[in-house]
Scaffold this motif. Structure first.
Motif, short mmCIF file in Angstrom:
data_model
loop_
_atom_site.label_atom_id
_atom_site.label_comp_id
_atom_site.label_asym_id
_atom_site.label_seq_id
_atom_site.Cartn_x
_atom_site.Cartn_y
_atom_site.Cartn_z
N LYS A 150 0.98 -1.29 -0.05
CA LYS A 150 0.05 -0.06 -0.12
C LYS A 150 0.88 1.38 -0.18
CE LYS A 150 -4.21 1.88 0.31
NZ LYS A 150 -5.26 1.97 -0.60
N GLN A 192 2.24 1.87 -3.52
CA GLN A 192 1.16 2.31 -4.30
C GLN A 192 0.90 3.81 -4.24
OE1 GLN A 192 -1.82 -0.55 -3.20
NE2 GLN A 192 -1.23 -1.90 -4.82
N ASN A 193 1.06 4.21 -2.76
CA ASN A 193 0.71 5.62 -2.46
C ASN A 193 1.72 6.41 -2.64
OD1 ASN A 193 -1.80 4.75 -1.55
ND2 ASN A 193 -1.53 5.37 0.63
N LYS A 199 4.79 5.94 -4.68
CA LYS A 199 6.11 5.76 -5.50
C LYS A 199 6.29 6.92 -6.33
CE LYS A 199 8.21 2.53 -8.04
NZ LYS A 199 9.62 2.91 -8.17
#
Length: 281
Positions: free
Chosen positions: A274, A277-278, A280
């Protein structure tokens, strides 16, 4: 004979984030504004008046107006820091109804060092990043937004200090030399396996005295500190690299992917996947 101190005129508001090896303010100095210093990663020694503090990643320092201070990077390793400087006039009058608390009183308590939990670190770093974006890009309404962000930060510090008026952290007139050495060692060898017994033996210090002194000087237990260093490096690898999460876990010193995931979530509030994903890049 008293040591000389340099005076600097403070900015109405200034914030920057840098990774560096040497401080740009190596001399004892003071200024007519408030300063908030946050160490993103690394370890340094911060002198405030006549006291020295071992500052490690995830620690906030708050410096009052005209308070003499100096940063010393004794480890010789690079460190990353955020420095925010401002004058009270910058946010005066924006909340006229806010007479119930003195938002600046945190700076006069004589407790300049604030240890943040992993989740608090994430939230504070995000707020600082937003401030830096507003300050450097100057989109429409940036000054008003900066005032609101600064007030939020000062309110967070005020509440944090009110809820922990007497932190477990002790002020140390002389930082324990061995703790400096151990912190420096952990920052360079975080990817290896360590135990309190092994570290105590290597640095010729009793385990019980080591645990007590380490906490007094850093504000963290040995395990908390080591995990903090490892997770900070993992966060960097997750956002700036493409390695598998299992590879990253192993490269920062975790023998088990499950253990890595649990500690990562404890510190950041989210799973490694997570987080990638948040954030990168």
């Amino acid at each position: 004979m008293e040591m000389e101190s340099d005076f600097y005129e403070a900015a109405l508001f200034h914030i920057d984030r840098e990774r560096k090896l040497y401080s740009s303010m190596p001399s004892r100095h003071y200024h007519n504004g408030y300063e908030i210093f946050y160490l993103v990663s690394g370890d340094t020694c911060y002198f405030v008046d006549d006291k020295a503090y071992q500052v490690v990643g995830g620690v906030l320092m708050i410096i009052n107006m005209n308070e003499i201070h100096k940063l010393v990077n004794s480890s010789g390793e690079t460190f990353e820091r955020i420095t925010l400087e401002f004058k009270s006039e910058f946010i005066e009058g924006i909340f006229p109804d806010n007479s119930s608390i003195d938002i600046f009183s945190s700076f006069t308590k004589g407790l300049p060092m604030i240890k943040l939990s992993g989740q608090e670190q994430g939230a504070i770093e995000k707020r600082f990043d937003t401030m830096i974006h507003e300050y450097t890009q100057q989109p429409p309404g940036y000054e008003s937004y900066l005032k609101m962000l600064l007030f939020e930060l000062l309110l967070f510090i005020y509440r944090k200090m009110e809820s922990n008026p007497r932190p477990a952290l002790n002020e140390a007139n002389l930082v324990h030399k061995k703790i400096f050495e151990i912190v420096d060692y952990l920052n360079r060898h975080y990817d290896e396996q360590h135990t309190i017994g092994q570290i105590s033996k290597n640095f010729y210090i009793s385990p019980s005295y080591f645990c007590k002194t380490f906490r007094e000087n850093t504000g963290f237990t040995f395990t908390e500190y080591l995990n903090n260093v490892r997770i900070k490096e993992a966060r960097n690898l997750l956002t700036h690299g493409t390695d598998k999460i299992s590879t990253i876990a192993e490269s920062v010193g975790f023998e088990s992917l499950t253990h890595f995931g649990r500690i990562f979530k404890e510190i950041t509030g989210m799973s490694p996947l997570k987080y990638r994903q948040n954030y990168k890049v």
